[in-house]
Design an enzyme around this catalytic site. Sequence first.
Site, PDB file in Angstrom:
ATOM      1  N   ASP A  91       0.851  -1.190   0.000  1.00  0.00           N
ATOM      2  CA  ASP A  91       0.000   0.000   0.000  1.00  0.00           C
ATOM      3  C   ASP A  91       0.887   1.240   0.000  1.00  0.00           C
ATOM      4  O   ASP A  91       2.104   1.146   0.197  1.00  0.00           O
ATOM      5  CB  ASP A  91      -0.909  -0.038   1.247  1.00  0.00           C
ATOM      6  CG  ASP A  91      -2.177   0.780   1.083  1.00  0.00           C
ATOM      7  OD1 ASP A  91      -2.262   1.588   0.136  1.00  0.00           O
ATOM      8  OD2 ASP A  91      -3.094   0.601   1.903  1.00  0.00           O
ATOM      9  N   GLU A 113      -8.295  -0.347   4.088  1.00  0.00           N
ATOM     10  CA  GLU A 113      -6.829  -0.490   4.117  1.00  0.00           C
ATOM     11  C   GLU A 113      -6.364  -0.983   5.489  1.00  0.00           C
ATOM     12  O   GLU A 113      -5.464  -1.823   5.582  1.00  0.00           O
ATOM     13  CB  GLU A 113      -6.160   0.847   3.787  1.00  0.00           C
ATOM     14  CG  GLU A 113      -6.302   1.227   2.322  1.00  0.00           C
ATOM     15  CD  GLU A 113      -5.787   2.610   2.005  1.00  0.00           C
ATOM     16  OE1 GLU A 113      -5.402   2.827   0.852  1.00  0.00           O
ATOM     17  OE2 GLU A 113      -5.778   3.480   2.897  1.00  0.00           O
TER      18      GLU A 113
HETATM   19  C1  5RP Z   1      -5.639   5.919   0.352  1.00  0.00           C
HETATM   20  C2  5RP Z   1      -4.304   5.985   0.980  1.00  0.00           C
HETATM   21  C3  5RP Z   1      -3.128   6.082   0.079  1.00  0.00           C
HETATM   22  O1  5RP Z   1      -2.289   5.003   0.315  1.00  0.00           O
HETATM   23  C4  5RP Z   1      -2.413   7.378   0.357  1.00  0.00           C
HETATM   24  O2  5RP Z   1      -3.328   8.448   0.177  1.00  0.00           O
HETATM   25  C5  5RP Z   1      -1.203   7.573  -0.554  1.00  0.00           C
HETATM   26  O3  5RP Z   1      -1.612   7.685  -1.886  1.00  0.00           O
HETATM   27  P1  5RP Z   1      -0.587   8.014  -3.054  1.00  0.00           P
HETATM   28  O4  5RP Z   1       0.308   6.831  -3.229  1.00  0.00           O
HETATM   29  O5  5RP Z   1      -1.485   8.288  -4.241  1.00  0.00           O
HETATM   30  O6  5RP Z   1       0.185   9.265  -2.648  1.00  0.00           O
HETATM   31  O7  5RP Z   1      -4.136   5.930   2.177  1.00  0.00           O
HETATM   32  O8  5RP Z   1      -6.659   5.903   1.317  1.00  0.00           O
END
Ligand code: 5RP
Length: 237
Positions: A91, A113
């Site tokens: 993630d 998540e």
């Molecule tokens: C979504 C999240 C994402 O992991 C977080 O916002 C990071 O996103 P990105 O990789 O687009 O910067 O927590 O709920």
Amino acid sequence: MAVESSAGDPRAEQRRAAAERAVELVCDGMVLGFGTGRAAGHALEALAQRMPQGLRVQGVPSSSATEARARALGLPLTTLDEHPRLDLTIDGADEVDPQRRLLKGGGGALLREKVLAAASDRLVIVVERAKLVPRLGTTRGVPVEVLPFAWAACARLIRRIGGTPVLRRGTGGTPSVTDNANWVLDCEFPGTDLLDPASLDARLRAIPGILETGLFWSFDATVVVGEPTGVRTWGPE
Ligand code: 5RP
């Protein structure tokens, strides 16, 4: 999930390089958690590129956007009903502090998540260098998923514990709706509360109507950081 082009954007290139490194941790036969956002999207693409070489994996998506992207890439999907324990989740994060505690939920997928992170033997977080902060809350407020019925009452009680909640809105000004049909309050904490994310998380989750927070403080995550000079892996190998 928006498909990010990394060409010419240093931060996007760092995210992509880190995602490619993270996917090297995936082994044949694993059941994965698929995160949400741009970094997680790069990881899906890197995973899809390994499939023709015979890699067999399946994944539980953390959002409808991730589900659609995984389907488009031909990645096999499964559910927590079939696999309540996952081998590894990849993630992104909005912020990572020096103790590898995370702030997540910028993309609104925080509840699912966190469920996937908790179900996983291992959490791998992909970020670019700019996401490393001295303390959570440096660049944004804490996302808090709330029951729409309760949002105003939750906002009042968040103010009572020192926060400044703002209801997240989409284009057109209507509240952003999560995949769980809930709303999100982005909460600034200008005091010292974010020095102790575990305590703040507990105080927020004690408010009826709050379903989850973006404070991911309890996971011993492996953080894969895309730096201007290369990729660095930080935390459990
Ligand atoms: C979504 C999240 C994402 O992991 C977080 O916002 C990071 O996103 P990105 O990789 O687009 O910067 O927590 O709920």
